[in-house]
Design a protein around this motif. Structure first.
Motif, short mmCIF file in Angstrom:
data_model
loop_
_atom_site.label_atom_id
_atom_site.label_comp_id
_atom_site.label_asym_id
_atom_site.label_seq_id
_atom_site.Cartn_x
_atom_site.Cartn_y
_atom_site.Cartn_z
N ALA A 1 2.96 10.09 19.41
CA ALA A 1 3.90 9.28 20.18
C ALA A 1 3.28 8.68 21.44
O ALA A 1 3.75 7.66 21.94
N PHE A 2 2.25 9.32 21.95
CA PHE A 2 1.67 8.86 23.21
C PHE A 2 0.24 9.35 23.37
O PHE A 2 -0.24 10.20 22.61
N GLU A 3 -0.43 8.77 24.35
CA GLU A 3 -1.74 9.25 24.78
C GLU A 3 -1.56 9.80 26.20
O GLU A 3 -0.89 9.19 27.03
N VAL A 4 -2.17 10.94 26.44
CA VAL A 4 -2.06 11.56 27.76
C VAL A 4 -2.62 10.62 28.82
O VAL A 4 -3.61 9.91 28.60
N ALA A 5 -1.96 10.57 29.97
CA ALA A 5 -2.40 9.70 31.07
C ALA A 5 -3.86 9.94 31.40
O ALA A 5 -4.35 11.07 31.40
N SER A 6 -4.58 8.87 31.68
CA SER A 6 -6.02 8.94 31.90
C SER A 6 -6.39 9.38 33.31
O SER A 6 -7.54 9.76 33.56
N ALA A 7 -5.45 9.34 34.24
CA ALA A 7 -5.76 9.70 35.62
C ALA A 7 -4.48 10.03 36.36
O ALA A 7 -3.37 9.80 35.85
N THR A 8 -4.61 10.55 37.57
CA THR A 8 -3.43 10.82 38.38
C THR A 8 -2.71 9.51 38.70
O THR A 8 -3.33 8.43 38.76
N LYS A 9 -1.40 9.59 38.85
CA LYS A 9 -0.53 8.46 39.16
C LYS A 9 -0.43 7.45 38.02
O LYS A 9 0.07 6.33 38.22
N MET A 10 -0.94 7.82 36.87
CA MET A 10 -0.83 6.97 35.68
C MET A 10 0.14 7.63 34.71
O MET A 10 0.20 8.85 34.62
N ARG A 11 0.91 6.84 33.97
CA ARG A 11 1.82 7.39 32.99
C ARG A 11 1.18 7.39 31.61
O ARG A 11 0.20 6.69 31.36
N ALA A 12 1.75 8.17 30.72
CA ALA A 12 1.28 8.19 29.34
C ALA A 12 1.49 6.82 28.69
O ALA A 12 2.41 6.08 29.05
N THR A 13 0.64 6.48 27.75
CA THR A 13 0.76 5.22 27.03
C THR A 13 1.32 5.47 25.64
O THR A 13 1.05 6.50 25.01
N GLY A 14 2.13 4.53 25.15
CA GLY A 14 2.82 4.72 23.89
C GLY A 14 1.98 4.49 22.66
O GLY A 14 1.08 3.63 22.66
N ARG A 15 2.28 5.25 21.61
CA ARG A 15 1.61 5.09 20.32
C ARG A 15 2.58 4.67 19.21
O ARG A 15 2.15 4.40 18.10
#
Length: 214
Positions: free
Chosen positions: A108-122
Protein backbone atom coordinates in the motif's frame (compact mmCIF):
# COMPACT_ATOMS: atom_id res chain seq x y z
CA UNK A 1 -14.04 -1.91 -13.37
CA UNK A 2 -12.73 -4.55 -11.03
CA UNK A 3 -14.28 -3.57 -7.69
CA UNK A 4 -13.32 -4.96 -4.30
CA UNK A 5 -15.88 -4.64 -1.50
CA UNK A 6 -14.62 -5.10 2.05
CA UNK A 7 -17.47 -5.78 4.47
CA UNK A 8 -17.18 -5.55 8.25
CA UNK A 9 -20.27 -6.45 10.27
CA UNK A 10 -20.76 -9.48 12.52
CA UNK A 11 -24.46 -10.02 11.78
CA UNK A 12 -25.72 -11.38 8.46
CA UNK A 13 -29.25 -10.12 9.25
CA UNK A 14 -28.14 -6.55 9.92
CA UNK A 15 -28.89 -3.36 8.03
CA UNK A 16 -25.21 -3.38 7.15
CA UNK A 17 -25.73 -6.68 5.35
CA UNK A 18 -28.57 -5.06 3.38
CA UNK A 19 -26.23 -2.22 2.43
CA UNK A 20 -23.66 -4.77 1.23
CA UNK A 21 -26.24 -6.59 -0.88
CA UNK A 22 -27.48 -3.34 -2.41
CA UNK A 23 -23.97 -2.13 -3.24
CA UNK A 24 -22.94 -5.47 -4.74
CA UNK A 25 -26.09 -5.87 -6.85
CA UNK A 26 -25.92 -2.28 -8.12
CA UNK A 27 -22.27 -2.64 -9.12
CA UNK A 28 -22.96 -5.93 -10.92
CA UNK A 29 -25.91 -4.44 -12.79
CA UNK A 30 -23.64 -1.58 -13.88
CA UNK A 31 -21.31 -4.11 -15.48
CA UNK A 32 -18.48 -4.15 -12.95
CA UNK A 33 -16.56 -7.21 -11.81
CA UNK A 34 -17.18 -7.49 -8.08
CA UNK A 35 -15.21 -9.34 -5.41
CA UNK A 36 -16.32 -9.34 -1.76
CA UNK A 37 -14.18 -9.89 1.32
CA UNK A 38 -16.45 -10.53 4.31
CA UNK A 39 -14.07 -10.16 7.25
CA UNK A 40 -16.32 -11.59 9.96
CA UNK A 41 -17.56 -14.46 7.78
CA UNK A 42 -14.02 -15.64 7.13
CA UNK A 43 -12.99 -15.00 10.75
CA UNK A 44 -10.12 -12.76 9.69
CA UNK A 45 -7.51 -12.28 12.41
CA UNK A 46 -6.97 -8.51 12.76
CA UNK A 47 -4.16 -8.75 15.31
CA UNK A 48 -0.64 -7.76 14.29
CA UNK A 49 1.32 -10.10 16.54
CA UNK A 50 4.60 -9.34 18.30
CA UNK A 51 6.36 -11.61 15.79
CA UNK A 52 4.79 -9.79 12.85
CA UNK A 53 5.67 -6.44 14.36
CA UNK A 54 9.31 -7.51 14.67
CA UNK A 55 9.35 -8.51 10.97
CA UNK A 56 7.31 -5.55 9.72
CA UNK A 57 10.29 -3.89 8.02
CA UNK A 58 13.08 -6.55 8.13
CA UNK A 59 10.95 -9.32 6.59
CA UNK A 60 7.85 -7.73 5.08
CA UNK A 61 7.63 -10.47 2.45
CA UNK A 62 6.79 -13.01 5.16
CA UNK A 63 3.89 -10.86 6.33
CA UNK A 64 2.67 -10.39 2.75
CA UNK A 65 2.74 -14.15 2.22
CA UNK A 66 0.52 -14.70 5.27
CA UNK A 67 -2.27 -12.59 3.75
CA UNK A 68 -1.47 -13.24 0.09
CA UNK A 69 -5.09 -13.65 -1.16
CA UNK A 70 -6.06 -10.31 0.40
CA UNK A 71 -3.01 -8.56 -1.04
CA UNK A 72 -3.78 -9.99 -4.49
CA UNK A 73 -7.40 -8.80 -4.28
CA UNK A 74 -6.28 -5.30 -3.27
CA UNK A 75 -3.71 -5.12 -6.07
CA UNK A 76 -6.09 -6.15 -8.84
CA UNK A 77 -8.90 -3.80 -7.77
CA UNK A 78 -9.59 -0.59 -9.66
CA UNK A 79 -12.37 0.40 -7.29
CA UNK A 80 -12.49 -0.13 -3.54
CA UNK A 81 -15.64 -0.03 -1.40
CA UNK A 82 -15.81 -0.29 2.40
CA UNK A 83 -19.15 -1.20 4.00
CA UNK A 84 -19.22 -1.04 7.79
CA UNK A 85 -20.94 0.51 10.84
CA UNK A 86 -19.11 3.40 12.50
CA UNK A 87 -18.24 2.37 16.05
CA UNK A 88 -16.43 4.63 18.51
CA UNK A 89 -15.91 7.26 15.75
CA UNK A 90 -14.22 4.86 13.33
CA UNK A 91 -14.41 1.53 11.53
CA UNK A 92 -14.75 -1.73 13.47
CA UNK A 93 -11.49 -3.11 14.85
CA UNK A 94 -11.57 -6.00 12.39
CA UNK A 95 -11.45 -3.59 9.44
CA UNK A 96 -8.72 -1.45 10.95
CA UNK A 97 -6.78 -4.62 11.72
CA UNK A 98 -7.26 -5.81 8.14
CA UNK A 99 -5.66 -2.60 6.93
CA UNK A 100 -2.78 -2.97 9.40
CA UNK A 101 -2.08 -6.53 8.28
CA UNK A 102 -2.75 -6.19 4.53
CA UNK A 103 -1.81 -2.60 3.68
CA UNK A 104 1.87 -3.33 4.18
CA UNK A 105 5.05 -1.59 3.00
CA UNK A 106 5.54 -2.50 -0.63
CA UNK A 107 1.82 -3.18 -0.99
CA UNK A 108 0.00 0.00 0.00
CA UNK A 109 2.87 2.38 0.64
CA UNK A 110 6.59 2.96 0.87
CA UNK A 111 8.02 4.02 4.20
CA UNK A 112 8.95 7.71 4.32
CA UNK A 113 12.52 8.31 3.18
CA UNK A 114 13.37 10.93 5.79
CA UNK A 115 12.04 12.87 8.76
CA UNK A 116 9.14 15.25 8.02
CA UNK A 117 8.29 13.22 4.92
CA UNK A 118 5.12 11.18 4.57
CA UNK A 119 4.77 7.68 3.18
CA UNK A 120 4.23 7.42 -0.58
CA UNK A 121 1.36 5.44 -2.07
CA UNK A 122 1.62 2.16 -3.94
CA UNK A 123 -2.07 1.59 -4.68
CA UNK A 124 -2.09 3.52 -7.93
CA UNK A 125 -4.55 0.96 -9.30
CA UNK A 126 -7.33 2.35 -7.07
CA UNK A 127 -9.16 5.05 -9.03
CA UNK A 128 -12.41 5.22 -7.06
CA UNK A 129 -12.81 4.71 -3.33
CA UNK A 130 -16.18 4.58 -1.58
CA UNK A 131 -17.30 4.25 2.02
CA UNK A 132 -20.82 3.16 2.97
CA UNK A 133 -21.40 3.48 6.70
CA UNK A 134 -23.90 4.19 9.45
CA UNK A 135 -23.40 5.97 12.76
CA UNK A 136 -25.33 6.67 15.92
CA UNK A 137 -24.00 10.22 16.18
CA UNK A 138 -25.72 13.16 14.46
CA UNK A 139 -23.87 14.84 11.63
CA UNK A 140 -23.34 18.09 13.53
CA UNK A 141 -21.51 16.35 16.36
CA UNK A 142 -19.15 14.52 14.01
CA UNK A 143 -18.43 17.77 12.23
CA UNK A 144 -17.74 19.47 15.55
CA UNK A 145 -15.13 16.85 16.49
CA UNK A 146 -13.72 16.91 12.93
CA UNK A 147 -15.17 13.56 11.91
CA UNK A 148 -12.15 11.36 12.76
CA UNK A 149 -13.28 8.27 10.84
CA UNK A 150 -13.91 10.15 7.63
CA UNK A 151 -10.73 12.17 8.00
CA UNK A 152 -8.68 9.01 8.42
CA UNK A 153 -10.06 7.18 5.41
CA UNK A 154 -11.04 9.89 2.93
CA UNK A 155 -7.99 12.06 3.58
CA UNK A 156 -5.26 10.10 5.32
CA UNK A 157 -5.48 6.95 3.19
CA UNK A 158 -6.61 8.52 -0.06
CA UNK A 159 -3.04 9.68 -0.72
CA UNK A 160 -2.07 6.03 -1.21
CA UNK A 161 -4.35 5.74 -4.26
CA UNK A 162 -4.12 7.10 -7.79
CA UNK A 163 -3.63 10.89 -7.76
CA UNK A 164 -7.00 11.35 -9.47
CA UNK A 165 -8.84 8.86 -7.30
CA UNK A 166 -12.45 9.85 -6.69
CA UNK A 167 -13.93 9.47 -3.22
CA UNK A 168 -17.60 8.75 -2.49
CA UNK A 169 -18.75 8.98 1.13
CA UNK A 170 -22.24 7.70 2.01
CA UNK A 171 -23.19 7.87 5.68
CA UNK A 172 -26.51 7.52 7.50
CA UNK A 173 -26.33 9.46 10.77
CA UNK A 174 -28.61 9.14 13.84
CA UNK A 175 -28.93 5.43 13.08
CA UNK A 176 -30.54 4.55 16.41
CA UNK A 177 -33.56 6.76 15.72
CA UNK A 178 -34.16 6.21 12.04
CA UNK A 179 -37.59 5.25 10.73
CA UNK A 180 -38.11 2.43 8.19
CA UNK A 181 -38.65 5.01 5.45
CA UNK A 182 -35.24 6.55 6.25
CA UNK A 183 -33.51 3.17 6.00
CA UNK A 184 -35.25 2.45 2.71
CA UNK A 185 -34.29 5.87 1.31
CA UNK A 186 -30.63 5.38 2.23
CA UNK A 187 -30.59 1.96 0.58
CA UNK A 188 -31.97 3.59 -2.56
CA UNK A 189 -29.31 6.29 -2.39
CA UNK A 190 -26.57 3.68 -2.08
CA UNK A 191 -27.99 1.78 -5.05
CA UNK A 192 -28.07 4.91 -7.19
CA UNK A 193 -24.56 6.02 -6.30
CA UNK A 194 -23.08 2.56 -6.81
CA UNK A 195 -24.77 2.29 -10.21
CA UNK A 196 -22.70 5.37 -11.18
CA UNK A 197 -19.50 4.10 -9.58
CA UNK A 198 -16.38 4.82 -11.59
CA UNK A 199 -17.83 7.43 -13.89
CA UNK A 200 -17.06 8.09 -17.55
CA UNK A 201 -13.32 8.67 -17.05
CA UNK A 202 -12.82 5.29 -15.39
CA UNK A 203 -14.98 3.58 -17.99
CA UNK A 204 -12.81 5.00 -20.78
CA UNK A 205 -9.67 3.74 -19.04
CA UNK A 206 -11.20 0.27 -18.64
CA UNK A 207 -12.19 0.21 -22.32
CA UNK A 208 -8.64 1.18 -23.28
CA UNK A 209 -7.21 -1.57 -21.04
CA UNK A 210 -9.47 -4.22 -22.56
CA UNK A 211 -8.50 -3.06 -26.06
CA UNK A 212 -4.78 -3.30 -25.25
CA UNK A 213 -5.29 -6.79 -23.78
CA UNK A 214 -7.22 -8.03 -26.83
Amino acid sequence: MRVLIVFAHPCRESYGAALLATARESLLRAGHEVEVIDLYAENFDPVLSAEDWADYIPDTDRLIARVAPHVAALRRAEGLVFVYPTWMYGPPAILKGWMERVWLPGVAFEVASATKMRATGRLQNIRHFAVITTSGSPWWWLRLIRDPGRSMLARGYRVLFHPRCRVTWLQLHDMNHRKPRDLKAFLAKVGTRMSRFGGPATQRKSDERRTSEA
